[in-house]
Design an enzyme around this catalytic site. Structure first.
Site, PDB file in Angstrom:
ATOM      1  N   TYR A  66      -1.425   5.401 -11.403  1.00  0.00           N
ATOM      2  CA  TYR A  66      -0.427   4.883 -10.727  1.00  0.00           C
ATOM      3  C   TYR A  66       0.959   4.577 -11.786  1.00  0.00           C
ATOM      4  CZ  TYR A  66      -2.684   5.598  -6.225  1.00  0.00           C
ATOM      5  OH  TYR A  66      -3.253   6.219  -5.192  1.00  0.00           O
ATOM      6  N   VAL A 121       5.632   8.098  -1.005  1.00  0.00           N
ATOM      7  CA  VAL A 121       5.585   6.905  -1.743  1.00  0.00           C
ATOM      8  C   VAL A 121       6.309   6.707  -2.753  1.00  0.00           C
ATOM      9  CG1 VAL A 121       3.056   6.504  -0.760  1.00  0.00           C
ATOM     10  CG2 VAL A 121       3.483   7.360  -3.254  1.00  0.00           C
ATOM     11  N   HIS A 167       2.614   5.304   4.041  1.00  0.00           N
ATOM     12  CA  HIS A 167       1.342   5.351   3.235  1.00  0.00           C
ATOM     13  C   HIS A 167       2.060   4.293   1.984  1.00  0.00           C
ATOM     14  CE1 HIS A 167      -0.143   9.556   4.402  1.00  0.00           C
ATOM     15  NE2 HIS A 167      -0.244   8.842   5.337  1.00  0.00           N
ATOM     16  N   CYS A 223      -2.307  -7.958  -3.578  1.00  0.00           N
ATOM     17  CA  CYS A 223      -3.741  -8.425  -4.172  1.00  0.00           C
ATOM     18  C   CYS A 223      -4.705  -7.660  -3.435  1.00  0.00           C
ATOM     19  CB  CYS A 223      -3.727  -9.807  -3.786  1.00  0.00           C
ATOM     20  SG  CYS A 223      -5.313 -10.665  -4.435  1.00  0.00           S
ATOM     21  N   CYS A 279      -4.752 -15.934  -6.767  1.00  0.00           N
ATOM     22  CA  CYS A 279      -6.104 -16.241  -6.461  1.00  0.00           C
ATOM     23  C   CYS A 279      -6.822 -15.809  -7.743  1.00  0.00           C
ATOM     24  CB  CYS A 279      -6.487 -15.587  -5.200  1.00  0.00           C
ATOM     25  SG  CYS A 279      -6.402 -13.707  -5.265  1.00  0.00           S
ATOM     26  N   GLY A 289       9.316  19.231   5.448  1.00  0.00           N
ATOM     27  CA  GLY A 289       8.360  19.176   4.061  1.00  0.00           C
ATOM     28  C   GLY A 289       7.149  18.695   4.442  1.00  0.00           C
ATOM     29  N   ASN A 308       9.913  23.646   6.877  1.00  0.00           N
ATOM     30  CA  ASN A 308       8.977  23.576   6.036  1.00  0.00           C
ATOM     31  C   ASN A 308       9.020  24.981   4.983  1.00  0.00           C
ATOM     32  OD1 ASN A 308       6.706  22.282   4.630  1.00  0.00           O
ATOM     33  ND2 ASN A 308       5.327  23.975   5.504  1.00  0.00           N
TER      34      ASN A 308
END
Length: 247
Positions: free
Chosen positions: A61, A98, A114, A122, A149, A192, A218
């Site tokens: 990522y 995203v 998404h 977290c 945390c 798309g 598309n």
């Protein structure tokens, strides 16, 4: 080419898929041939993959963040911004992408179904820390931790095996219901995306059941195109700027 009339009675629900981002140079999972570093893509896009190797997941990522930051919105993104400015609250954009390109282009009424590549949360479901903006490209070997945390942080992405946020689905459904209740003209346009799989397949069926017009733009044609009343084959970045007629 057909023209999509966008007048004072039109309520427009748009769904965008990976093809829209691909035209800006954002690689798709299909472009990865289902593998990354020789491993199935699910290994970096699932809760199980994160539990097994969070270092690999964050490496993936972080690389995607670096790549997405270098690309720009294309004319398809810009056309949707113009439509939204014209229609106002009678416009809603739901995206499966995203990369954040829609917001960077200027879209405001956006449901990122998404998640967002540049948002982190977290991994501890009991932690009360809300998802937060995060553009950091973490160095290889780094897994960020939660300051509240101490658990591991994860990308705010809906992974394989996870459910879409019910609030997002309710928002989309509520928009369509308001359109019908107002006596307006509901239009659903998918761009798309093949329209084969959920949520595109479900959204076109719901729009049709509610009496809405259905459009698909598309690059490739599939049998699912028959479920839409209007199908225009081509790149969304070339089709959308010419498709809408603002009146």
């Amino acid at each position: 080419m057909e023209t999509l009339l966008l007048d004072s009675k039109t309520w427009l629900l748009v769904l965008t898929g990976a093809g829209v981002s691909a035209e800006s140079g954002v690689p798709t999972f299909r472009g990865l041939n289902g593998l990354w570093e020789g491993q199935p893509v699910e290994s970096v896009a699932s809760p199980e993959g994160f539990a097994k190797d969070p270092l690999r997941v964050w490496r993936f990522y972080s690389q995607r963040r670096a790549g997405a930051a270098e690309v720009s919105p294309n004319p398809g993104h810009t056309a949707l911004v113009e439509w939204e400015r014209h229609l106002g609250d009678r416009f809603l954009l739901a995206t499966q992408n995203v990369d954040g390109l829609h917001r960077r282009a200027g879209s405001q009424r956006v449901v990122e179904m998404h998640g967002n590549l540049f948002t982190t949360r977290c991994s501890n479901i009991d932690c009360k820390r809300a998802p937060f903006p995060d553009t950091t490209v973490y160095p290889d070997g780094t897994v960020p931790g939660c300051k509240d945390c101490g658990a591991l942080l994860r990308p705010h992405i809906v992974w394989f095996g996870e459910y879409l946020d019910p609030a997002d689905l309710e928002h989309i459904q509520g928009f369509a219901q308001r359109a019908v209740k107002s006596g307006g003209r509901l239009v659903f346009l998918a761009a798309g995306t093949s329209g084969v799989v959920y949520p595109a397949s479900g959204m076109v069926d719901q729009a049709r059941a509610m009496g809405g017009e259905t459009w698909l733009v598309n690059l490739e044609t599939t049998e699912s195109a028959l479920r839409f009343k209007h199908f225009i084959q081509g790149k969304s970045g070339e089709v959308l700027p010419k498709l809408g007629r603002l009146v």
